[in-house]
Design an enzyme around this catalytic site. Structure first.
Site, PDB file in Angstrom:
ATOM      1  CD  GLU A 162       2.542  -0.915   8.551  1.00  0.00           C
ATOM      2  OE1 GLU A 162       2.282  -1.701   9.455  1.00  0.00           O
ATOM      3  OE2 GLU A 162       3.577  -0.206   8.556  1.00  0.00           O
ATOM      4  CE  LYS A 221      -2.026   4.649   5.550  1.00  0.00           C
ATOM      5  NZ  LYS A 221      -0.992   3.703   5.362  1.00  0.00           N
ATOM      6  CB  CYS A 277      -2.205   3.985  -0.004  1.00  0.00           C
ATOM      7  SG  CYS A 277      -2.151   2.606   1.126  1.00  0.00           S
TER       8      CYS A 277
HETATM    9  C1  UDX Z   1       2.265   4.584   0.099  1.00  0.00           C
HETATM   10  C2  UDX Z   1       2.996   5.346   1.226  1.00  0.00           C
HETATM   11  O1  UDX Z   1       4.323   5.683   0.793  1.00  0.00           O
HETATM   12  C3  UDX Z   1       3.045   4.508   2.475  1.00  0.00           C
HETATM   13  O2  UDX Z   1       3.639   5.227   3.536  1.00  0.00           O
HETATM   14  C4  UDX Z   1       1.616   4.112   2.844  1.00  0.00           C
HETATM   15  O3  UDX Z   1       1.608   3.294   3.969  1.00  0.00           O
HETATM   16  C5  UDX Z   1       0.924   3.409   1.698  1.00  0.00           C
HETATM   17  O4  UDX Z   1       0.974   4.205   0.529  1.00  0.00           O
HETATM   18  P1  UDX Z   1       2.930   2.648  -1.604  1.00  0.00           P
HETATM   19  O5  UDX Z   1       1.605   2.909  -2.238  1.00  0.00           O
HETATM   20  O6  UDX Z   1       3.312   1.246  -1.295  1.00  0.00           O
HETATM   21  O7  UDX Z   1       3.044   3.442  -0.223  1.00  0.00           O
HETATM   22  O8  UDX Z   1       4.091   3.215  -2.556  1.00  0.00           O
HETATM   23  P2  UDX Z   1       4.855   4.595  -2.739  1.00  0.00           P
HETATM   24  O9  UDX Z   1       6.303   4.318  -2.727  1.00  0.00           O
HETATM   25  O10 UDX Z   1       4.382   5.658  -1.837  1.00  0.00           O
HETATM   26  O11 UDX Z   1       4.492   4.964  -4.247  1.00  0.00           O
HETATM   27  C6  UDX Z   1       3.163   5.289  -4.659  1.00  0.00           C
HETATM   28  C7  UDX Z   1       3.127   5.619  -6.128  1.00  0.00           C
HETATM   29  O12 UDX Z   1       3.776   6.855  -6.389  1.00  0.00           O
HETATM   30  C8  UDX Z   1       3.839   4.578  -7.007  1.00  0.00           C
HETATM   31  O13 UDX Z   1       3.071   4.331  -8.153  1.00  0.00           O
HETATM   32  C9  UDX Z   1       5.150   5.238  -7.333  1.00  0.00           C
HETATM   33  O14 UDX Z   1       5.710   4.764  -8.505  1.00  0.00           O
HETATM   34  C10 UDX Z   1       4.718   6.701  -7.426  1.00  0.00           C
HETATM   35  N1  UDX Z   1       5.835   7.639  -7.201  1.00  0.00           N
HETATM   36  C11 UDX Z   1       6.476   7.679  -6.011  1.00  0.00           C
HETATM   37  C12 UDX Z   1       6.229   8.487  -8.231  1.00  0.00           C
HETATM   38  O15 UDX Z   1       5.661   8.462  -9.314  1.00  0.00           O
HETATM   39  N2  UDX Z   1       7.265   9.354  -8.001  1.00  0.00           N
HETATM   40  C13 UDX Z   1       7.933   9.433  -6.829  1.00  0.00           C
HETATM   41  O16 UDX Z   1       8.855  10.244  -6.698  1.00  0.00           O
HETATM   42  C14 UDX Z   1       7.521   8.546  -5.792  1.00  0.00           C
END
Ligand code: UDX
Ligand code: ADP
Length: 463
Positions: A162, A221, A277
């Site tokens: 996913e 992944k 993740c």
């Molecule tokens: C992530 C992956 O994006 C997704 O494809 C996978 O399936 C699961 O893991 P998720 O953990 O839901 O998704 O959120 P994501 O938007 O990737 O953000 C992860 C973390 O990074 C968050 O704490 C977010 O705030 C942080 N982040 C993200 C930053 O600090 N800066 C950014 O520019 C982007």
């Protein structure tokens, strides 16, 4: 082969939204989502659609449409397994907290339990789909269990990781960058792959559905998450340099992001990435690399985690330093507790670690998050439990209102980038605070000029 009946084991952040969207797009397929957690299933079945166990924009409307038609939530795992042609495994795979691989390897006990349950119950052939993020070659373990226990039925294992991000799960499922399906390179394997391709093809364009072997799919992944997390750690590393040199991280991010080879996404400096993740998947990658003796590969990726831990810590440290080197008995308001906006998920949220650090410095913390319950905040702090001597219930208060949260505090820390924070009456907040009134913006979301005009002393990551 046409799939008529799907079972999904695990009604969490992955299983719930994914199955809701498949149910909406494929009204002719019967889908049952099962979970051992009866409270969670009851919440999915709640008459009040605001009470679903998972908050995702747009999700409640989909559940409203499909639930009771072809989407069902149940605790009767055995019946759902037996009826299904295709079984998705969407159970959690947390980092091991004990024994071999502690703190690094994925704990596959829930996956193994699922495999054993499927083997015990199945009386007809099944396609088993790994949806949870799994270390590469997990499919072999699942296949071994399925083939060597239980009834003599045929199992095909597919990997279909996913890629949805929380907070945008529904949009990501509707319009994915790609769908990845890994299967065995045998005739039976390819038939199973096609059955799953046919489901996604109802709404995803064919060129976005990528089929590979099982191992490539599993490893992709982990790699995708490691690359994304690495970008965040890279920009966060530069944010520290910005604070020392007078460069502004927002400007630097914009300048480098306009290079089409680098691209503009995932360059927001923050108090550190969280979520279920990134950390887990990188630790997994590190553990796998180490287990093959690839120490340089392991060290390379581990640095992404080290940087992330450092970022959380130095944010907390900056708060203490700025508040005249002591926060003992000072009240600090936390706006945001979730690991990112638009979700109620708090797993690995930077807020937990920053709070822990400040509590060790004897601060008093007041928390407001639009979607996180008080119960969850205490559970997160107690789980981390680095301070047996501190009573979280006394030192931490969770409020349902942001203005109440900021009353009589010395400083406000922004931990999550909820958009509503920008719409608050900051004049009113300023009036209620001790002076000088500090704001530490861990997400670079507030308007610095506006806050400074009101009288706040404003500090942000990378500025
Ligand atoms: C992530 C992956 O994006 C997704 O494809 C996978 O399936 C699961 O893991 P998720 O953990 O839901 O998704 O959120 P994501 O938007 O990737 O953000 C992860 C973390 O990074 C968050 O704490 C977010 O705030 C942080 N982040 C993200 C930053 O600090 N800066 C950014 O520019 C982007
Ligand atoms: P994710 O983010 O991967 O979806 P969650 O923790 O939100 O993780 O969801 C996983 C769900 O799987 C939990 O609700 C948990 O109760 C459920 N689960 C774990 N093991 C089993 C099992 N053997 N049978 C049924 N459900 C399970």
């Amino acid at each position: 082969m046409k799939i008529q009946n799907i079972c999904c084991i695990g009604a969490g952040y992955v299983g719930g939204p994914t199955m809701s969207v498949i149910a909406q797009k494929c009204p002719d397929i019967q889908i049952t989502v099962v979970d051992v957690n009866a409270a969670r299933i009851a919440a999915w079945n709640s008459e009040d659609f605001e009470k679903l166990p998972i908050y995702e924009p747009g999700l409640s409307d989909i559940v409203r449409e499909a639930r009771g038609r072809n989407l069902f939530f149940s605790t009767d795992v055995d019946t759902a397994i037996d009826r299904a042609d295709m079984i998705f495994i969407s159970v959690n795979t947390p980092t091991k907290t004990y024994g071999l691989g502690k703190g690094m390897a994925s704990d596959l006990k829930y996956i193994e339990l699922c495999a054993r349950q499927i083997a015990r119950v199945a009386t007809t052939d099944k396609i088993v789909v790994e949806k949870s993020t799994l270390p590469v070659r997990t499919a072999t373990a699942i296949k071994n269990i399925l083939d060597n226990t239980g009834n003599p039925v045929q199992f095909q294992i597919l990997s279909n990781p996913e890629f949805l991000a929380e907070g945008t799960a529904v949009a990501d499922l509707f319009n994915p960058d790609r769908v990845l399906i890994g299967g065995e390179e045998t005739a039976d394997g390819q038939r199973a792959v096609r059955a799953l391709v046919d489901i996604y093809a109802r709404w995803v364009p064919a060129e976005k559905i990528l089929t590979t072997n099982v191992w490539s799919s599993e490893l992709s992944k982990l790699t995708a998450n490691a690359f994304l997390a690495q970008r965040v750690s890279s920009i966060n590393a530069i944010s520290e340099l910005c604070e020392k040199t007078g460069a502004n991280i927002t400007e630097v991010a914009q300048a480098i992001g306009m290079d089409s080879r680098i691209g503009s996404k995932f360059l927001k400096a923050s108090v550190g990435f969280g979520g279920s993740c990134f950390q887990k998947d990188i630790l997994n990658l590190v553990y796998i690399a180490k287990s093959y003796g690839l120490d340089e590969v392991a060290d390379y990726w581990e640095q992404v985690i080290i940087m992330n831990n450092h970022q959380r810590q130095r944010f907390a440290h900056r708060i203490v330093k700025t508040l005249y080197n002591t926060v003992s008995d000072k009240k600090i308001a936390f706006l945001g507790w979730a690991f990112k906006k638009d979700t109620n998920d708090t797993r690995e949220s930077a807020a937990i670690y920053v709070a822990d650090y400040l509590l060790n410095e004897q601060a008093l913390i007041q928390v407001f998050d639009p979607k996180v319950t008080a119960q969850q905040v205490y559970a997160d702090l107690n789980y981390l439990n680095s301070r047996a001597e501190i009573d979280n219930e006394k030192s931490v208060q969770v409020h349902p209102c942001p203005y109440q949260t900021c009353q009589n505090v010395h400083a406000i820390a922004i931990l999550t980038e909820w958009e509503e924070f920008n719409t608050y009456d900051w004049e009113r907040i300023y009036q209620q605070m001790h002076k000088p009134a500090f704001v530490f913006d861990g997400r670079n979301v507030l308007d610095k000029a506006k806050l400074e005009k009101i009288g706040f002393i404003y500090a942000a990551i990378g500025r």
